[in-house]
Design a protein around this motif. Sequence first.
Motif, PDB file in Angstrom:
ATOM      1  N   SER A  29       0.819  -1.216   0.000  1.00  0.00           N
ATOM      2  CA  SER A  29       0.000   0.000   0.000  1.00  0.00           C
ATOM      3  C   SER A  29       0.849   1.260   0.000  1.00  0.00           C
ATOM      4  N   GLY A  30       2.044   1.187   0.544  1.00  0.00           N
ATOM      5  CA  GLY A  30       2.917   2.347   0.578  1.00  0.00           C
ATOM      6  C   GLY A  30       3.954   2.374  -0.521  1.00  0.00           C
ATOM      7  N   ALA A  31       3.967   1.359  -1.379  1.00  0.00           N
ATOM      8  CA  ALA A  31       5.000   1.255  -2.410  1.00  0.00           C
ATOM      9  C   ALA A  31       4.529   1.885  -3.716  1.00  0.00           C
ATOM     10  N   SER A  32       5.403   2.661  -4.322  1.00  0.00           N
ATOM     11  CA  SER A  32       5.082   3.219  -5.639  1.00  0.00           C
ATOM     12  C   SER A  32       5.272   2.160  -6.725  1.00  0.00           C
ATOM     13  N   GLY A  98       7.622   4.613  -0.454  1.00  0.00           N
ATOM     14  CA  GLY A  98       7.322   3.293   0.075  1.00  0.00           C
ATOM     15  C   GLY A  98       8.522   2.641   0.715  1.00  0.00           C
ATOM     16  N   SER A 163      -4.417   3.509   2.870  1.00  0.00           N
ATOM     17  CA  SER A 163      -3.936   4.833   2.485  1.00  0.00           C
ATOM     18  C   SER A 163      -4.119   5.825   3.624  1.00  0.00           C
ATOM     19  N   HIS A 167       0.185   4.444   7.451  1.00  0.00           N
ATOM     20  CA  HIS A 167       1.364   5.050   8.071  1.00  0.00           C
ATOM     21  C   HIS A 167       1.332   4.920   9.592  1.00  0.00           C
TER      22      HIS A 167
END
Length: 187
Positions: A29-32, A98, A163, A167
């Motif tokens: 979810s945090g990775a480009s 990410g 999203s 975090h």
Amino acid sequence: MNLGLIAQAVGMFAVTNIDDIVLLALFFSGASRPWPVVVGQYLGFAGILALSIIGALGAGLLPPAVLPYLGLLPLLLGLRAGWKAWRDRDEPEASVSGPSLLTVAAVTFANGGDNIGVYVPVFATAGRAGLVVFSVVFLVLVGVWCALGRFFATRPAVARGLSRWGHVVLPVVLIAIGVLILVEGLT
């Protein structure tokens, strides 16, 4: 081909890696780009597999008393991620790149202390052919786990939640995993 051995390998992998699906979804979810997560997961798991095989073959690379201290790695990474999330709480999230490949590998490896504890005795009695079957099945299933993690991370409802809260959730999960590894291993 021994289907019973394959089924045992699938079951053992699923039981010892169920928590990785949550971590993978958070990482994805945090990775480009997905490749650092996939390669990092394979690297971390390859380390777990290598130590398990070495341990099973009698080399005893890591004494059992050391395994709980692997929990310090996700604990420290979680504290670092939590600090970064708190520090950047007012920053726009436009430039999030990410998790790095090495972060994913380190967390995967550190989270594998319980895997090593389960795999070593099973591998020790599996014989060389059994080791090959376990290794191949496990490496295939790492790919399946990555696909599942990516799938969950890209579901609209899950993606919105990750999203919005990923975090915060990632540091909490990493800290919890680290504490759990330490507590379970030291008791």
